[in-house]
Each structure stands twice: as C-alpha cells, then as structure tokens.
Motif scaffolding. Sequence first.
Motif, PDB file in Angstrom:
ATOM      1  N   GLN A  74       0.821  -1.213   0.000  1.00  0.00           N
ATOM      2  CA  GLN A  74       0.000   0.000   0.000  1.00  0.00           C
ATOM      3  C   GLN A  74       0.855   1.264   0.000  1.00  0.00           C
ATOM      4  O   GLN A  74       0.576   2.196  -0.759  1.00  0.00           O
ATOM      5  CB  GLN A  74      -0.953  -0.020   1.202  1.00  0.00           C
ATOM      6  CG  GLN A  74      -2.022  -1.114   1.061  1.00  0.00           C
ATOM      7  CD  GLN A  74      -3.088  -1.063   2.140  1.00  0.00           C
ATOM      8  OE1 GLN A  74      -2.805  -0.695   3.277  1.00  0.00           O
ATOM      9  NE2 GLN A  74      -4.303  -1.452   1.793  1.00  0.00           N
ATOM     10  N   LEU A  77       2.307   1.573  -3.545  1.00  0.00           N
ATOM     11  CA  LEU A  77       1.365   1.991  -4.584  1.00  0.00           C
ATOM     12  C   LEU A  77       0.893   3.430  -4.368  1.00  0.00           C
ATOM     13  O   LEU A  77       0.771   4.201  -5.326  1.00  0.00           O
ATOM     14  CB  LEU A  77       0.161   1.044  -4.623  1.00  0.00           C
ATOM     15  CG  LEU A  77       0.474  -0.413  -4.984  1.00  0.00           C
ATOM     16  CD1 LEU A  77      -0.812  -1.217  -5.129  1.00  0.00           C
ATOM     17  CD2 LEU A  77       1.310  -0.502  -6.255  1.00  0.00           C
ATOM     18  N   GLY A 170     -13.747  -2.844 -11.477  1.00  0.00           N
ATOM     19  CA  GLY A 170     -13.095  -3.378 -10.288  1.00  0.00           C
ATOM     20  C   GLY A 170     -12.789  -4.855 -10.368  1.00  0.00           C
ATOM     21  O   GLY A 170     -12.120  -5.401  -9.482  1.00  0.00           O
ATOM     22  N   THR A 171     -13.254  -5.514 -11.433  1.00  0.00           N
ATOM     23  CA  THR A 171     -12.928  -6.931 -11.570  1.00  0.00           C
ATOM     24  C   THR A 171     -11.416  -7.083 -11.659  1.00  0.00           C
ATOM     25  O   THR A 171     -10.758  -6.384 -12.430  1.00  0.00           O
ATOM     26  CB  THR A 171     -13.582  -7.518 -12.840  1.00  0.00           C
ATOM     27  OG1 THR A 171     -14.984  -7.320 -12.757  1.00  0.00           O
ATOM     28  CG2 THR A 171     -13.280  -9.003 -12.979  1.00  0.00           C
ATOM     29  N   LEU A 172     -10.866  -7.945 -10.837  1.00  0.00           N
ATOM     30  CA  LEU A 172      -9.431  -8.199 -10.896  1.00  0.00           C
ATOM     31  C   LEU A 172      -9.186  -9.679 -10.710  1.00  0.00           C
ATOM     32  O   LEU A 172     -10.008 -10.397 -10.137  1.00  0.00           O
ATOM     33  CB  LEU A 172      -8.666  -7.364  -9.869  1.00  0.00           C
ATOM     34  CG  LEU A 172      -8.140  -7.996  -8.573  1.00  0.00           C
ATOM     35  CD1 LEU A 172      -7.252  -7.012  -7.878  1.00  0.00           C
ATOM     36  CD2 LEU A 172      -9.243  -8.448  -7.659  1.00  0.00           C
TER      37      LEU A 172
ATOM     38  N   GLN B 107      -9.443  -8.703  -1.971  1.00  0.00           N
ATOM     39  CA  GLN B 107      -9.692  -8.243  -3.343  1.00  0.00           C
ATOM     40  C   GLN B 107      -9.709  -9.406  -4.340  1.00  0.00           C
ATOM     41  O   GLN B 107     -10.481  -9.423  -5.288  1.00  0.00           O
ATOM     42  CB  GLN B 107      -8.622  -7.225  -3.756  1.00  0.00           C
ATOM     43  CG  GLN B 107      -8.662  -5.940  -2.938  1.00  0.00           C
ATOM     44  CD  GLN B 107      -7.648  -4.919  -3.409  1.00  0.00           C
ATOM     45  OE1 GLN B 107      -6.447  -5.174  -3.410  1.00  0.00           O
ATOM     46  NE2 GLN B 107      -8.124  -3.756  -3.821  1.00  0.00           N
ATOM     47  N   TRP B 111     -12.822 -11.663  -6.712  1.00  0.00           N
ATOM     48  CA  TRP B 111     -12.541 -11.135  -8.062  1.00  0.00           C
ATOM     49  C   TRP B 111     -13.008  -9.689  -8.177  1.00  0.00           C
ATOM     50  O   TRP B 111     -13.532  -9.263  -9.194  1.00  0.00           O
ATOM     51  CB  TRP B 111     -13.214 -11.983  -9.158  1.00  0.00           C
ATOM     52  CG  TRP B 111     -12.791 -13.414  -9.213  1.00  0.00           C
ATOM     53  CD1 TRP B 111     -13.257 -14.423  -8.435  1.00  0.00           C
ATOM     54  CD2 TRP B 111     -11.843 -14.016 -10.111  1.00  0.00           C
ATOM     55  NE1 TRP B 111     -12.646 -15.608  -8.793  1.00  0.00           N
ATOM     56  CE2 TRP B 111     -11.789 -15.386  -9.820  1.00  0.00           C
ATOM     57  CE3 TRP B 111     -11.041 -13.519 -11.150  1.00  0.00           C
ATOM     58  CZ2 TRP B 111     -10.958 -16.282 -10.502  1.00  0.00           C
ATOM     59  CZ3 TRP B 111     -10.223 -14.401 -11.841  1.00  0.00           C
ATOM     60  CH2 TRP B 111     -10.184 -15.762 -11.512  1.00  0.00           C
ATOM     61  N   GLN B 112     -12.819  -8.915  -7.115  1.00  0.00           N
ATOM     62  CA  GLN B 112     -13.348  -7.547  -7.087  1.00  0.00           C
ATOM     63  C   GLN B 112     -12.471  -6.673  -6.191  1.00  0.00           C
ATOM     64  O   GLN B 112     -12.334  -6.932  -4.995  1.00  0.00           O
ATOM     65  CB  GLN B 112     -14.786  -7.549  -6.561  1.00  0.00           C
ATOM     66  CG  GLN B 112     -15.427  -6.184  -6.399  1.00  0.00           C
ATOM     67  CD  GLN B 112     -15.336  -5.315  -7.637  1.00  0.00           C
ATOM     68  OE1 GLN B 112     -14.575  -4.345  -7.666  1.00  0.00           O
ATOM     69  NE2 GLN B 112     -16.081  -5.666  -8.682  1.00  0.00           N
ATOM     70  N   ALA B 113     -11.887  -5.630  -6.813  1.00  0.00           N
ATOM     71  CA  ALA B 113     -10.953  -4.762  -6.098  1.00  0.00           C
ATOM     72  C   ALA B 113     -11.641  -3.712  -5.249  1.00  0.00           C
ATOM     73  O   ALA B 113     -11.026  -3.161  -4.332  1.00  0.00           O
ATOM     74  CB  ALA B 113     -10.028  -4.060  -7.100  1.00  0.00           C
ATOM     75  N   TYR B 114     -12.904  -3.398  -5.591  1.00  0.00           N
ATOM     76  CA  TYR B 114     -13.570  -2.279  -4.937  1.00  0.00           C
ATOM     77  C   TYR B 114     -14.551  -2.776  -3.875  1.00  0.00           C
ATOM     78  O   TYR B 114     -15.357  -3.658  -4.131  1.00  0.00           O
ATOM     79  CB  TYR B 114     -14.301  -1.423  -5.970  1.00  0.00           C
ATOM     80  CG  TYR B 114     -13.385  -0.920  -7.072  1.00  0.00           C
ATOM     81  CD1 TYR B 114     -12.069  -0.551  -6.791  1.00  0.00           C
ATOM     82  CD2 TYR B 114     -13.828  -0.811  -8.384  1.00  0.00           C
ATOM     83  CE1 TYR B 114     -11.220  -0.090  -7.787  1.00  0.00           C
ATOM     84  CE2 TYR B 114     -12.992  -0.343  -9.391  1.00  0.00           C
ATOM     85  CZ  TYR B 114     -11.686   0.012  -9.091  1.00  0.00           C
ATOM     86  OH  TYR B 114     -10.867   0.462 -10.075  1.00  0.00           O
ATOM     87  N   ALA B 143      -9.036   0.061  -1.080  1.00  0.00           N
ATOM     88  CA  ALA B 143      -8.212  -0.992  -0.473  1.00  0.00           C
ATOM     89  C   ALA B 143      -6.796  -0.992  -1.057  1.00  0.00           C
ATOM     90  O   ALA B 143      -6.042  -1.929  -0.821  1.00  0.00           O
ATOM     91  CB  ALA B 143      -8.878  -2.358  -0.683  1.00  0.00           C
ATOM     92  N   PHE B 144      -6.437   0.036  -1.800  1.00  0.00           N
ATOM     93  CA  PHE B 144      -5.120   0.068  -2.445  1.00  0.00           C
ATOM     94  C   PHE B 144      -4.069   0.872  -1.679  1.00  0.00           C
ATOM     95  O   PHE B 144      -2.890   0.540  -1.719  1.00  0.00           O
ATOM     96  CB  PHE B 144      -5.222   0.673  -3.854  1.00  0.00           C
ATOM     97  CG  PHE B 144      -5.851  -0.242  -4.857  1.00  0.00           C
ATOM     98  CD1 PHE B 144      -5.105  -1.229  -5.471  1.00  0.00           C
ATOM     99  CD2 PHE B 144      -7.185  -0.122  -5.178  1.00  0.00           C
ATOM    100  CE1 PHE B 144      -5.683  -2.082  -6.397  1.00  0.00           C
ATOM    101  CE2 PHE B 144      -7.777  -0.967  -6.106  1.00  0.00           C
ATOM    102  CZ  PHE B 144      -7.022  -1.950  -6.722  1.00  0.00           C
ATOM    103  N   VAL B 199      -8.843   2.422 -10.214  1.00  0.00           N
ATOM    104  CA  VAL B 199      -7.647   2.152 -11.013  1.00  0.00           C
ATOM    105  C   VAL B 199      -7.954   2.446 -12.479  1.00  0.00           C
ATOM    106  O   VAL B 199      -8.882   1.854 -13.057  1.00  0.00           O
ATOM    107  CB  VAL B 199      -7.201   0.684 -10.852  1.00  0.00           C
ATOM    108  CG1 VAL B 199      -5.962   0.409 -11.682  1.00  0.00           C
ATOM    109  CG2 VAL B 199      -6.940   0.372  -9.373  1.00  0.00           C
TER     110      VAL B 199
END
Lengths: 226, 287
Positions: A74, A77, A170-172, B107, B111-114, B143-144, B199
């Motif tokens: 964190q 970044l 937001g998919t990652l 995250q 499968w979701q960063a937000y 969360a970053f 992002v």
Amino acid sequence: MTVTWATYEAEYFDRSEPYVQGAIVLDQEIAPRAGWSAPIRAGHVLTLVDVGGNQSGDCLIYDASDHDVRYSAQATLAAQRNAYLVDGSVLRDQEGAALMTVVGNEVERQDTIGGACSKESNTLRYGHHTLFHHACRENFLLEGAKHGLGPRDLVSNINWFMNVPVEADGTLGIVDGMSAPGKRVALRAERDVLVVISNCPQVNNPCNDFNPTPLRVIVTDPAVAA
Amino acid sequence: MTDDRGAGRRSSTATLTQARDDARSRADTAVEAMPYLPPASSPYTPADVDPSTLVWAETVAGPGYTHMTVARGTRIRLEDVTGDACAHVVVLSALNPGERLNVADTQKIPWQAYLGAGHPLLSGDGRVLATVVADAAGGHHDAFCGVTTIAGNIERYGAGAAHTATAAGRELLLLAAAKEGLTPRDVPPSVSFFKGVRVAPDGALEWTGDGGAGATVDLVAEMPLTVLVANAAHPLDPAEGYRTGPVRVHAWAAAASSASDPWWTATPERTRAYLNTQQHLLARGIR
C-alpha cells in the motif's frame, strides 16, 4: 510429490545473466515449488530470472536489522499513485522509506495486488479438494521461520512475473502472464534487506502457466568488477 | 483531533479537597468527540436501531482512533458525519490475532478490487472476519493505498505525530493496536472507508472523492473480532490542507451472516469462505 513432465528441465529454459554487471555475490536456482531467502547488502543488485517463463516469484522484503520493518504494497502503490510495479518503482516499507528499487524490468508490468496463494485460500478459489496443494504461504512460513518470522509478519507481497489486471468495474484476477523464458527483473537494495521468495507452486490458475518452473537468483555487487 | 477546550485551571487547586472538587467538576461536559456510556444513551442512536441493543457508541475525532473487541454477530455502523472523514480499518480475529485482515485475499477471492455492499473482509486463513453488509457511501472506499505515514505527513503538512492536527493514519493504527495488546507487526495493510480510489486502465490510482455528509457503512463481525479504526486523511486526498472530520460509531448485537443472506451465496468463493468460518467457530463451540 507428483512428478510430471514439468519437473524436468525443458529445452526452452533460459537462465539469462545478471541484469547489472558486477562481482557475483550469489547465484542460485530456486527449484519449482520451493522457498528461498537471503540477506542482500545495500547497493547490491538482485536479478530474478524467469527461467521457464510466466513463473510467479512471490516476494517479501524486510529490513535486515529490524524485521518489523517490512515491505508495504500500500505504501508503495500510494507513493507512486499507480497499481502496477514497473521499471523505477521504489519498493517501500510501511513507513514509506525505500527498501529496494526496480532498476531493470523486462515485463510490461509486475503485480503487487494479487497476494500469495495459500492452502486455505485455495479452498475458497478452487474448492476444498485443493486444501492439500502446496502453496506460497507454506513457503513463506517455513522460509520465514529461519529468520524468526511467523504469520504476523506476512503482508501483501509482490508477485514477480505475474499478471493481475484491474478492469474498470473493479474486476481483478490472475490471467495469462506477459513474461517469457529468460525475462528478468532487477532490484537494487537501498539498505541491508532480507528477501524471501516463494517459487509459486500454484497449479490451479495461470500464474505459472499451470507448470511450475525454476527461478534463478543472481546477486551482483556493481561496485566490484565482475 | 481531540478537543481540549475547557481544560486548564478553573479554580484553586492548592489543597487535595480543592483539587478533587476541581477534577470532579470537569465531568459531564459534552464535546463533539467522545464515547457515550452506557451505549444506549447515545444521542445519535440510528433510527433503525433499538438503543437497548447497543454495545458501543462513540464519536471519534478527526484525526483520532478507536478500537474494540466485539462478539460474533455484532453489527458496526461507521458514519462520516461531515463528509470529510476517512475510516482506516484493520480487523483481527479475537481468537488468534495472527489471523487478520488480508487485503490481497479480500480483493482477489471475490474477483473484485472495490469494496461495496456484500464484500467480505477476508483473513489470510480462508475465512471471513467481517462482511460489509451495507454501503450508504456510494462505494467511496479504497483498499489500495492504506494509511499515511509520519514521514509523509511531516513532508506534506509539517507534522504527523499522533497528537498533532495532521496525524498520520499509521501512528493512530499503532496506538489502537497497542491498546488491544498488539504490536506494529500486527498491523497489516488496511482498508479505507468514505474516500474512494479507482484504477485507471494504465494503472493510475484516481481519486473519486467521498460519499457526502452522513455517509455510512455497516460491518458485521463474523467471528469474535478486534476492530482497529484510525480516522485520518486519506493518502491521496487532493485537498490542500489535511482533510478530516468526525467518525461516528454505533455497534449493536445483531446476527452473523447466514445462508439466507444474499452475500453468502453471491459467488462460490464467498460461500466457501463462510462455510470455513462457520466450521472454525462450530469446532470451538461458538455459534
């Protein structure tokens, strides 16, 4: 362990060479699925070679003299205001100070969002039948134990050669890598550090091309001629 | 930050009797940031909450911090009273603090960063520590980026110590942790509520602002839980000065998530996370 074709060295392996020239301080191969750790002196450069291509090298960094001071994804970044690690990225501790700097990078972008695989998280991601698959968290715990580190010392890590895009909604997640045999990343230690690497054993997603291969670690001292 | 107005000498304190009277005369003073005891006496009890169920009611100064260990099934509402607060949160299992928030898994597994309604806050042990069960902040969370540091705040604002008006979030989390018997190594990456980051396609972290005055987020403790909250400016807040405001906390006895909750079955990964949590507690005799 189960021996597969991937256990054997393949013709396409490329062990490359140090990214930054200098006296060789250390030159070791991290076997597929194995953990590794070593202290790296300030000014020395660690070159990590993706020998077989698209092999995730999960990495944690600690201040060599105070392990409570450790890599912070964190802080790293937020300081660079970008979610991906690239050439020039400064790898920071939780107080924002530099531990290491990326001084060479042959992959489009490197990941520090995706974290490490674990037996426990495998059960969430792939089902409870994967609980007994070896995982990076196992490597971190056993390798860390050599240095007095435990579960409370594990934090969000770096995944060299792993590809984790974030989409607009937001998919990652982890997708096919952008690396290849012989691709390198080079890290200069900004102070004496302890580097812990798990050569990722994951076989349930593309982080290793479903095929764990070796990583080569070369540490050079640029201040001393090769 | 803590409001110290009203402190200082008010009357003669030369004798013990005078000093005791002076000390006692200081009580029953209402200020913006303070706990409400008993919790049922909170003047800000949410309309949808039975006051008799409250277990924790407090207004946390900005900057400031709070911490509490709560039972499984406790529902915790955080409110950004003025729209200027940022609640940086770390949660740890009260059964074993080595099991704590793992932002990467939080995250990656969904499968979701937000963060938003229904998002699980996962530990590194394949279990759910808490669930974001309601989001009335429009997804303005992050969360970053984590928290600010003392060195960074000295550089940006001129000061960053916990007792200053521009306290670093990290310093406040360390204090909250210490009060729960924890040390700096027990403070992992955190999540931030009420201030949003997204992002961009090139990886740039872009500021999306806040959810406005009165924005709230509700968490449910899925296991006995230690909660650390630092209320401090977000690292990417573009405001020229240190932006902060009070965070209001109300927590009440409710229910842990169950298979009838939509987030339990929202994705197969989450279902397995709740099942792991359920079994972990079942074995310990915790229902």
